[in-house]
Every structure is written in C-alpha cells, then in structure tokens.
Write a protein that holds these residues in place. Structure first.
Motif, PDB file in Angstrom:
ATOM      1  N   GLY A   1      70.161 -19.626  22.202  1.00 21.10           N
ATOM      2  CA  GLY A   1      70.017 -18.267  21.872  1.00 21.10           C
ATOM      3  C   GLY A   1      70.863 -17.972  20.595  1.00 21.10           C
ATOM      4  O   GLY A   1      71.637 -16.993  20.484  1.00 21.10           O
ATOM      5  N   LYS A   2      70.950 -18.880  19.632  1.00 23.57           N
ATOM      6  CA  LYS A   2      71.766 -18.407  18.609  1.00 23.57           C
ATOM      7  C   LYS A   2      71.178 -17.281  17.608  1.00 23.57           C
ATOM      8  O   LYS A   2      71.928 -16.584  17.098  1.00 23.57           O
ATOM      9  CB  LYS A   2      72.049 -19.785  17.371  1.00 23.57           C
ATOM     10  N   SER A   3      69.967 -17.176  17.505  1.00 26.92           N
ATOM     11  CA  SER A   3      69.226 -16.548  16.385  1.00 26.92           C
ATOM     12  C   SER A   3      69.588 -14.870  16.919  1.00 26.92           C
ATOM     13  O   SER A   3      70.096 -14.210  15.922  1.00 26.92           O
ATOM     14  CB  SER A   3      67.736 -16.450  16.419  1.00 26.92           C
ATOM     15  N   ILE A   4      69.516 -14.543  18.007  1.00 27.87           N
ATOM     16  CA  ILE A   4      69.893 -13.028  18.468  1.00 27.87           C
ATOM     17  C   ILE A   4      71.140 -12.551  18.042  1.00 27.87           C
ATOM     18  O   ILE A   4      71.542 -11.626  17.807  1.00 27.87           O
ATOM     19  CB  ILE A   4      69.570 -12.956  19.778  1.00 27.87           C
ATOM     20  N   CYS A   5      72.249 -13.925  17.755  1.00 29.60           N
ATOM     21  CA  CYS A   5      73.399 -13.484  17.693  1.00 29.60           C
ATOM     22  C   CYS A   5      73.779 -12.899  16.238  1.00 29.60           C
ATOM     23  O   CYS A   5      74.546 -12.009  15.989  1.00 29.60           O
ATOM     24  CB  CYS A   5      74.351 -14.667  17.970  1.00 29.60           C
ATOM     25  N   PHE A   6      72.913 -13.310  15.425  1.00 24.93           N
ATOM     26  CA  PHE A   6      73.069 -12.765  13.993  1.00 24.93           C
ATOM     27  C   PHE A   6      71.972 -11.634  13.620  1.00 24.93           C
ATOM     28  O   PHE A   6      72.084 -10.776  13.096  1.00 24.93           O
ATOM     29  CB  PHE A   6      73.074 -13.787  13.120  1.00 24.93           C
TER      30      PHE A   6
ATOM     31  N   LEU B   1      72.116  -5.230   4.048  1.00 26.13           N
ATOM     32  CA  LEU B   1      71.486  -6.581   4.106  1.00 26.13           C
ATOM     33  C   LEU B   1      72.358  -7.571   4.780  1.00 26.13           C
ATOM     34  O   LEU B   1      73.492  -7.830   4.265  1.00 26.13           O
ATOM     35  CB  LEU B   1      70.876  -6.832   2.756  1.00 26.13           C
ATOM     36  N   THR B   2      71.509  -8.475   5.381  1.00 26.07           N
ATOM     37  CA  THR B   2      72.045  -9.692   5.912  1.00 26.07           C
ATOM     38  C   THR B   2      71.561 -10.777   5.356  1.00 26.07           C
ATOM     39  O   THR B   2      70.069 -10.909   5.493  1.00 26.07           O
ATOM     40  CB  THR B   2      72.356  -9.900   7.563  1.00 26.07           C
ATOM     41  N   LEU B   3      72.265 -11.859   4.681  1.00 29.94           N
ATOM     42  CA  LEU B   3      71.292 -13.148   4.042  1.00 29.94           C
ATOM     43  C   LEU B   3      71.538 -14.416   5.208  1.00 29.94           C
ATOM     44  O   LEU B   3      72.467 -14.438   5.444  1.00 29.94           O
ATOM     45  CB  LEU B   3      71.895 -13.242   2.879  1.00 29.94           C
ATOM     46  N   VAL B   4      70.171 -14.437   5.340  1.00 28.37           N
ATOM     47  CA  VAL B   4      70.119 -15.866   6.581  1.00 28.37           C
ATOM     48  C   VAL B   4      69.767 -17.074   5.584  1.00 28.37           C
ATOM     49  O   VAL B   4      68.853 -17.187   4.940  1.00 28.37           O
ATOM     50  CB  VAL B   4      69.204 -15.494   7.568  1.00 28.37           C
ATOM     51  N   ILE B   5      70.747 -17.983   5.282  1.00 23.63           N
ATOM     52  CA  ILE B   5      70.600 -19.017   4.385  1.00 23.63           C
ATOM     53  C   ILE B   5      70.062 -20.013   5.451  1.00 23.63           C
ATOM     54  O   ILE B   5      70.639 -20.670   6.620  1.00 23.63           O
ATOM     55  CB  ILE B   5      71.852 -19.590   3.893  1.00 23.63           C
ATOM     56  N   SER B   6      68.678 -20.664   5.057  1.00 21.88           N
ATOM     57  CA  SER B   6      68.104 -21.455   6.139  1.00 21.88           C
ATOM     58  C   SER B   6      67.672 -22.681   5.431  1.00 21.88           C
ATOM     59  O   SER B   6      67.169 -22.689   4.531  1.00 21.88           O
ATOM     60  CB  SER B   6      67.029 -20.783   6.827  1.00 21.88           C
TER      61      SER B   6
ATOM     62  N   GLU C   1      59.836 -19.079   8.160  1.00 20.97           N
ATOM     63  CA  GLU C   1      58.475 -18.422   8.733  1.00 20.97           C
ATOM     64  C   GLU C   1      58.555 -18.262  10.258  1.00 20.97           C
ATOM     65  O   GLU C   1      57.990 -17.163  10.715  1.00 20.97           O
ATOM     66  CB  GLU C   1      57.491 -19.362   8.453  1.00 20.97           C
ATOM     67  N   ASN C   2      58.952 -19.105  11.070  1.00 24.72           N
ATOM     68  CA  ASN C   2      58.975 -18.913  12.539  1.00 24.72           C
ATOM     69  C   ASN C   2      59.704 -17.681  13.099  1.00 24.72           C
ATOM     70  O   ASN C   2      59.231 -16.754  13.614  1.00 24.72           O
ATOM     71  CB  ASN C   2      59.479 -20.135  13.237  1.00 24.72           C
ATOM     72  N   GLN C   3      61.087 -17.524  12.449  1.00 25.03           N
ATOM     73  CA  GLN C   3      61.958 -16.500  12.703  1.00 25.03           C
ATOM     74  C   GLN C   3      61.503 -15.081  12.301  1.00 25.03           C
ATOM     75  O   GLN C   3      61.519 -14.295  12.784  1.00 25.03           O
ATOM     76  CB  GLN C   3      63.237 -16.906  12.386  1.00 25.03           C
TER      77      GLN C   3
ATOM     78  N   ILE D   1      74.932 -15.688   6.723  1.00 26.68           N
ATOM     79  CA  ILE D   1      74.745 -16.366   7.845  1.00 26.68           C
ATOM     80  C   ILE D   1      74.178 -17.856   7.380  1.00 26.68           C
ATOM     81  O   ILE D   1      73.220 -17.891   6.971  1.00 26.68           O
ATOM     82  CB  ILE D   1      73.583 -15.855   8.825  1.00 26.68           C
ATOM     83  N   LEU D   2      74.827 -18.898   7.608  1.00 27.83           N
ATOM     84  CA  LEU D   2      74.368 -20.212   7.653  1.00 27.83           C
ATOM     85  C   LEU D   2      73.626 -20.826   8.826  1.00 27.83           C
ATOM     86  O   LEU D   2      74.718 -21.124   9.799  1.00 27.83           O
ATOM     87  CB  LEU D   2      75.384 -21.007   7.062  1.00 27.83           C
ATOM     88  N   ASP D   3      72.468 -20.690   8.825  1.00 26.92           N
ATOM     89  CA  ASP D   3      71.704 -21.198   9.931  1.00 26.92           C
ATOM     90  C   ASP D   3      71.676 -22.648   9.874  1.00 26.92           C
ATOM     91  O   ASP D   3      71.692 -23.402   8.727  1.00 26.92           O
ATOM     92  CB  ASP D   3      70.452 -20.659  10.025  1.00 26.92           C
ATOM     93  N   GLU D   4      71.615 -23.489  11.133  1.00 27.70           N
ATOM     94  CA  GLU D   4      71.444 -24.968  11.090  1.00 27.70           C
ATOM     95  C   GLU D   4      72.772 -25.382  10.066  1.00 27.70           C
ATOM     96  O   GLU D   4      72.293 -26.363   9.128  1.00 27.70           O
ATOM     97  CB  GLU D   4      70.368 -25.447  10.842  1.00 27.70           C
TER      98      GLU D   4
END
Length: 405
Positions: free
Chosen positions: A36-41, A51-56, A63-65, A130-133
């Motif tokens: 459940g990482k995604s809901i945290c940001f 704005l929140t930038l999510v670097i993926s 696309e999924n998120q 946010i740096l995802d993965e």
C-alpha cells in the motif's frame, strides 16, 4: 479515504507516513510489495493545494496508477515520451493552469527542457517530489538510466525559481533497499534529516524455493514440469535477456501454451497488448525480463519462476513480489546452475559478462573525465561523447562530479 479507495482505516505505518508527507518532511520508506505504498503519497497530494511530482521508472507503472486515479475522478496526469502530441499538450496546459494535484513522469521527462521550463514558473506551487520504486536509482542510475543520478539537483534548482520560504519535501518509496542502497538514495537525493520507515519485505504467503539444474535441457524441463503442475494458474517466468525471453516464449508456444515474450525492446503498443492479455487471463504466463511487473496490478498470480537467478537480491524481492498480492499462497522457484559451472556454465558466464561490462564502462568514464571541462552542460557532453551521459553518472557515483542544476 473510504470514498475514493474503499478502505476503513490505514495499515501501519501508512497513517504515520501520510502525516510526515503532509508536514513536508523528507522520508525514506521501505514497504513490502503490495504493502500500500501508493496511497501514502496520493492521499496527501489530494489533501493539499499545489502539485506533487511522482518520478516513476516505467510507462506501465505510470499508466496503471494514473488510470486508477482518473477512474476515481481525481486530478492526475502523466507525461512520457510515448504520449501522442495532443495528450502531451493537454497535460502541459493543465499543468500551467494548476489543475493537477499529481503529475507522474520519468526522470528523463522531468529534466527535459519543455517540462522543466514550466515547472520553474514561480506561480506553480510544488509541494513535494516522490521517487517511486526508488531502488531503480541504485540499480539503473549508474548505467541504464543516468538521469536518476541528477535528481538531487532538482529541489535546489526548483527552489531558486519559487517565492522565498517555499518548501519542497522529498519522499522515496521502494520495497527493497539494503543499508548500502539506502545510503545511496539519501546521498543522491540530498535528503534532509529523513525519517526512515523500514518494514521487512518478507511476506509469509510466498513459498520460496531454489533448485539446482545441471544442464540447459534440464533447466527447460524443470520449468515445464513446474508449469504443468499448475494448469490455468497465472504466473511469470523471469529471464535476464531479451533473447532468452523470445527463445523461451517461442518454445512454450510450440508446446501449446498461451504465452508471450516481454522486454524493453518491444514497442509501447505491443507491451500494452501483452499486459492486457495477461491481466485478463487470455495469456497464462509471460516470459519476461525485469521490464515487466512494476505497476501491473494483477492480484491472483499464483507462481513466479526465475529461469535464471537475478544478479541483485533487490531484483529478486521485487520480482517474486508479483506473486500472491491478494494475500493467498503463491509459489516462487529460482533455478541456479550447478556450482562448478562445468556442466552448465550459463549462470557463471552471464555474471562474468555483466561484471566485465561494468568494468569497461567505468574505464571509459575515467578516460572521459580527462577530456571534460571543469563545468559543462549534460546535453552537450552526451552529444559530443558516445555514452557521455552514462559516463557522467558513473563519475558521480565515484564522487568525481557534482551536479549543479
């Protein structure tokens, strides 16, 4: 939270992480796959103006998120190189009009001139990065994706363009980061007194096995028997090269199995087609490289096979984590060559190849260092020298270079 995500309450330590991000404090978060990482940001981004930038790392992940957020009528968008021009223009216009709360993009897109120019506009409020993965920074930053090594310069450069007193927090999320990887993430991102959340990646619904194989033929037969014992169950077969994925998928297809090869060399449309077919159950399993898995939401994967062992433990944890995301039991099998390498030298040869390739790249970087000016532009170096961007990333890793902005 119940309205948009359907949850009554947070799972530990989700609530604490969300509070940390709302307080705009830096954080390093390590949670298991499916934790459940995604809901945290996503939730903090939607609770704030700005704005929140999510670097993926991967288009499929973005696309999924983003699609899930849009299905909930939430203001999110994505930017990547495969977008049609009209969609890209729509997103850039929404960005300028401050209509977005979440913008997903790759490190390369973030640092592109057109996007960077808009992000630097003084009136655009940016709350966080946010740096995802985040493990991708460690795995790919030195060679495959050198833009990751430049991310530490992003916050200082953005703050120069924003009103005095602006705060931009950075939070990195991953399921796998050993102490050395954590240190690399902190250093590269220039995290400021980050709060660390470290939860074991082990999930007790995964049955992990390692088996020795003695010949290439025996390796194939072992996987075939394994899949035969699991008819109609969804699974994944991980290999370490594009060629292996294609050859092995072709062999399984000739035996009547519904499968496909998946790797980064395929076009975007072909990748999406394979993902959709597997998620819907039309394709029983995919023979894939590490390019497959992150962000592809299929909870009922009952088995994962590593036809060849990954080079890194973090890769292994990520890839077996595709199994059993619904909480039900799932099996994971890793095949390794016999230890001497006399009968089946594949694993030994592969490891030696990658080690030689890394040494060669470091040597090239050191040669390039002698030719570089004291200061310069990344784009010019990349254009003037073959593999210049990779060489710069390697020099940064060796603490021989500093990114200014």
């Amino acid at each position: 939270m119940k309205q948009f995500w359907g949850y009554e309450d947070f799972r530990p330590p989700q609530g604490e992480i969300i509070r940390m991000i709302l307080e705009q404090r830096d954080a390093l978060i390590i949670l298991p796959t499916g934790g459940g990482k995604s809901i945290c940001f996503q939730l903090p981004a939607l609770l704030q103006t700005g704005l929140t930038l999510v670097i993926s790392p991967l288009v499929a992940l973005m696309e999924n998120q983003v699609q899930e957020l849009r299905d909930r009528k939430l203001p999110a968008a994505l930017l990547h190189s495969e977008l049609p021009r009209y969609q890209r223009q729509q997103t850039l216009q929404a960005l300028e009009k401050q209509q977005l709360r979440l913008l997903y993009l790759s490190p390369e897109t973030l640092l592109s001139a057109a996007v960077w120019k808009r992000l630097c506009q003084p009136q655009l409020q940016i709350n966080g990065l946010i740096l995802d993965e985040a493990h991708c920074l460690v795995q790919w930053g030195d060679t495959f994706r050198p833009a990751y090594r430049r991310l530490g310069a992003v916050r200082p450069a953005l703050l120069k363009c924003k009103p005095k007193g602006t705060k931009i927090a950075i939070a990195s999320f991953t399921a796998t980061a050993d102490p050395k990887a954590q240190q690399t993430i902190r250093k590269v991102l220039q995290l400021q007194q980050p709060q660390t959340f470290l939860i074991s990646p082990y999930r007790d619904n995964l049955n992990l096995q390692v088996q020795t194989v003695w010949t290439p033929k025996g390796r194939r037969q072992r996987v075939l028997n394994y899949i035969k014992a699991r008819p109609k169950q969804a699974g994944l077969v991980y290999v370490r090269s594009r060629k292996d994925s294609e050859v092995l998928a072709q062999w399984f297809t000739s035996l009547g199995y519904s499968t496909a090869a998946y790797h980064a060399g395929l076009g975007a449309q072909e990748r999406r087609k394979i993902e959709a077919s597997w998620i819907s159950g039309q394709t029983q399993f995919v023979v894939c490289t590490c390019a497959f898995g992150m962000g592809i939401n299929k909870p009922d994967v009952r088995w994962v096979v590593h036809f060849q062992a990954p080079l890194l433990l973090s890769e292994y944890i990520q890839e077996v984590g595709r199994g059993g995301r619904d909480g039900k039991p799932a099996d994971a099998l890793t095949l390794v060559s016999e230890p001497t390498g006399w009968f089946n030298p594949e694993d030994k040869q592969r490891q030696e190849f990658f080690s030689h390739q890394m040494r060669s790249q470091y040597q090239q970087a050191q040669q390039l260092a002698k030719q570089l000016p004291a200061q310069g532009e990344v784009a010019k170096v990349a254009k003037e020298f073959p593999n210049g961007a990779i060489a710069l990333a390697l020099l940064d890793s060796a603490v021989q270079l500093e990114w200014i902005e």
